[in-house]
Design an enzyme around this catalytic site. Structure first.
Site, PDB file in Angstrom:
ATOM      1  CG  ASP A  14      86.109  46.396  32.309  1.00 16.84           C
ATOM      2  OD1 ASP A  14      85.741  45.551  31.486  1.00 16.84           O
ATOM      3  OD2 ASP A  14      85.876  46.317  33.536  1.00 16.84           O
ATOM      4  CG  ASP A  65      91.458  49.394  34.639  1.00 18.73           C
ATOM      5  OD1 ASP A  65      90.605  49.091  35.485  1.00 18.73           O
ATOM      6  OD2 ASP A  65      91.172  49.824  33.499  1.00 18.73           O
ATOM      7  CG  ASP A 117      91.138  52.443  30.628  1.00 20.34           C
ATOM      8  OD1 ASP A 117      91.031  52.025  31.813  1.00 20.34           O
ATOM      9  OD2 ASP A 117      90.165  52.566  29.871  1.00 20.34           O
TER      10      ASP A 117
END
Length: 227
Positions: free
Chosen positions: A13, A11, A169
């Protein structure tokens, strides 16, 4: 390579780079400009994609008729861009990427953000070319927890989901990775309840917790123990 793992998908961001922190900070500052306090408990959505319009609508409702959207937007972006000038990879990530290269593992990014955002940040730090594949939100019709961007990354890598590992995240990012058939390592961002990551195969505090090879061995072992 480590066991049966042939590729890694990250991922962007909040995972590779802490753009979630700069996003929150520039909005917090914009609310403070109007003498208001941002409600940070409801700021982050449970899905990927751009939520700017909702944030502007919330701020406009709080300020009232005097709110100048154009001036607010320009001010917020100027502050955000200033923060991004010194933004680097998240702690431990560069070492993981170096280790992945040594292990011969191809890397991909799978992000709900658009290409210009992901490519721009990685290119600014000289990291873009590390990723053989970049799959972004403006190339698919659904945002995480929809698995589309992970499926696109897998197609471009040319490997099956069972032979790749995702890194996320957020809970909706983990859900997207698992829906695509991937094993998933979670590093919860500071704005998400860490108890919401039960679907992940492994949860770490940061990429500094362990060398990448050890992380991959742990994920592979946990999967084998479930068979």
């Amino acid at each position: 390579m480590v066991d049966d793992i042939e590729g890694l998908i990250f991922d962007f961001d909040g995972l590779l780079m802490q753009t979630e922190t700069t996003l929150l900070e520039c909005w917090r500052t914009e609310w403070a400009h109007h003498g208001l306090r941002l409600d940070e408990t409801t700021f982050f959505a449970d899905h990927g994609g751009d939520t700017s319009e909702q944030h502007y609508a919330d701020l406009a409702a709080a300020v009232g008729p005097a709110y100048d959207r154009a001036a607010s937007h320009a001010r917020r972006l100027a502050h955000r861009d200033l923060l991004h000038q010194t933004l680097d990879l998240a702690p431990g990530m560069r070492a993981w990427l170096d280790e992945a290269a040594g292990l011969g593992l191809p890397l991909a990014v799978a992000s709900s953000s658009p290409r210009h955002w992901v490519h721009g940040h990685l290119n600014r730090r000289g990291e873009l070319d590390r990723f053989a594949v970049r799959a972004c939100g403006d190339e698919v019709t659904g945002h995480k927890p929809d698995p589309s961007v992970y499926l696109l990354a897998l197609t471009r890598l040319g490997i099956p989901a069972a032979r790749a590992v995702a890194f996320e995240d957020t809970p909706h990012g983990v859900a997207a990775a698992k829906a695509a058939g991937l094993r998933c390592v979670a590093i919860p961002n500071p704005y998400t309840d860490p108890t919401r990551f039960g679907a992940a195969d492994l949860v770490l505090r940061s990429a500094l917790d362990a060398p990448l090879a050890a992380v991959l061995r742990s994920v592979a072992s946990s999967v084998r123990s479930q068979v």
